[in-house]
Design an enzyme around this catalytic site. Structure first.
Site, PDB file in Angstrom:
ATOM      1  N   PRO A   2       2.805   1.947  -2.511  1.00 41.49           N
ATOM      2  CA  PRO A   2       3.404   2.689  -1.389  1.00 41.49           C
ATOM      3  C   PRO A   2       2.309   3.378  -0.573  1.00 41.49           C
ATOM      4  CG  PRO A   2       4.343   3.352  -3.509  1.00 41.49           C
ATOM      5  CD  PRO A   2       3.167   2.495  -3.801  1.00 41.49           C
ATOM      6  N   GLU A   3       2.347   3.203   0.728  1.00 41.02           N
ATOM      7  CA  GLU A   3       1.371   3.822   1.616  1.00 41.02           C
ATOM      8  C   GLU A   3       2.054   4.953   2.381  1.00 41.02           C
ATOM      9  OE1 GLU A   3      -1.757   3.239   1.711  1.00 41.02           O
ATOM     10  OE2 GLU A   3      -1.943   1.357   0.608  1.00 41.02           O
ATOM     11  N   HIS A  89      12.842   1.987 -16.453  1.00 41.75           N
ATOM     12  CA  HIS A  89      11.682   2.403 -15.659  1.00 41.75           C
ATOM     13  C   HIS A  89      11.962   3.658 -14.823  1.00 41.75           C
ATOM     14  CE1 HIS A  89       9.674  -1.145 -16.971  1.00 41.75           C
ATOM     15  NE2 HIS A  89      10.571  -1.936 -16.412  1.00 41.75           N
ATOM     16  N   ARG A 107       4.978   1.072 -13.562  1.00 43.01           N
ATOM     17  CA  ARG A 107       3.606   1.168 -14.079  1.00 43.01           C
ATOM     18  C   ARG A 107       3.211   2.587 -14.473  1.00 43.01           C
ATOM     19  NH1 ARG A 107      -0.330  -2.424 -10.532  1.00 43.01           N
ATOM     20  NH2 ARG A 107      -1.707  -1.851 -12.231  1.00 43.01           N
ATOM     21  N   ARG A 151     -21.357   9.692   7.576  1.00 46.70           N
ATOM     22  CA  ARG A 151     -21.099   8.604   6.635  1.00 46.70           C
ATOM     23  C   ARG A 151     -22.064   7.449   6.805  1.00 46.70           C
ATOM     24  NH1 ARG A 151     -16.453   9.835   3.950  1.00 46.70           N
ATOM     25  NH2 ARG A 151     -16.221  12.064   4.337  1.00 46.70           N
TER      26      ARG A 151
END
Ligand SMILES: [Zn+2]
Length: 272
Positions: A2-3, A89, A107, A151
């Site tokens: 999921p973003e 789950h 997971r 960076r």
């Protein structure tokens, strides 16, 4: 995984319904990434505030402290007016006067953690490394330019790191760099201020479109397993290796940066 758009769509799907609800019970399944950090019974009777999002975390305020939720690699939250029996789950249930909020996480890299406030540990510590919120009004080229200046890595990797700007996952980084005409291998520190302006606008636009597409994905979420869907179909470079660029017709290239695939048009995207 999921973003940010999925997390935000998830938040919108239950935040207003649960605000003002009172906690009736808590059920814990198998251990998640981190322990809850309080006795589940201590949440009983508390009234919930409106859920907020910071990066990919959700903050569910309670009368005393709140719960910080993360979906990890495979988690999804389901809001239900009824109280169906938990599956194997389903590892966290918050049962309230207005329905059930349930974390489904095969997971178990997700987490639900109690914190006294966002300024207190563990919330403070978990949120401290997060960069700017790309969908908030304060995010612009100046913020991006200041963040990327020091960076030494390529701009694609600097975006994925999440400490300059949050929520720019692998698909969105490739797509935003294409929209801004920037070669993903460009050293982050070398991006000029005008190019940072274009990139900031492209990030906002890409995430906003994903948010709109994520809505339709999330509606199928109850029955389906995947998090992809609508947005991936709209991608202009991601997953399109060898296919012609929609702008110039040059075959899209795939390279690997930091063990992640990057897709770009070698003609439309420039280093400087
Ligand atoms: Zn092109």
């Amino acid at each position: 995984m999921p973003e940010l758009p999925e997390v935000e769509v998830t938040r919108q799907s239950f935040a207003s319904q649960l605000a003002g609800a009172r906690v009736l019970g808590v059920r814990l399944g198998k251990p998640l990434r981190w322990p809850l950090g309080c006795a589940p019974e201590s949440l009983h009777g508390q009234t919930l505030g409106e859920a907020r999002r910071r990066g990919k975390y959700l903050w569910l305020p309670l009368e005393r402290g709140g719960l910080l939720l993360h979906l990890g690699m495979s988690g999804s939250l389901r809001y239900d007016r009824t109280h169906p029996p938990p599956g194997p789950h389903d590892h966290f249930d918050l049962w309230t006067t207005r329905g059930l909020l349930r974390l489904h996480d095969p997971r178990r890299f997700g987490a639900v953690v109690w914190s006294d406030s966002l300024e207190a540990d563990p919330a403070r510590k978990l949120l401290a490394p997060l960069g700017a919120e790309p969908l908030e009004p304060g995010f612009d080229g100046a913020v991006l330019h200041a963040g990327l200046r020091g960076r030494r890595v390529a701009v694609k990797q600097a975006l994925l790191a999440g400490d300059v700007v949050v929520g720019v996952g692998n698909i969105y980084a490739s797509e935003a760099l294409f929209a801004a005409g920037i070669d993903p291998r460009t050293p982050a520190a070398r991006l000029s201020r005008p190019r940072c302006e274009r990139l900031a606008a492209a990030i906002r636009d890409t995430l906003a479109r994903a948010l709109a597409a994520g809505g339709s994905t999330l509606r199928d979420f109850r029955d389906a397993q995947g998090h992809n869907g609508a947005f991936q179909d709209e991608a202009r470079v991601y997953g399109r290796e060898g296919r012609p660029c929609g702008v110039c017709g040059t075959p899209i290239r795939r390279i690997v940066q930091g063990q992640r695939s990057t897709y770009f048009c070698p003609r439309c995207q420039k280093r400087g």
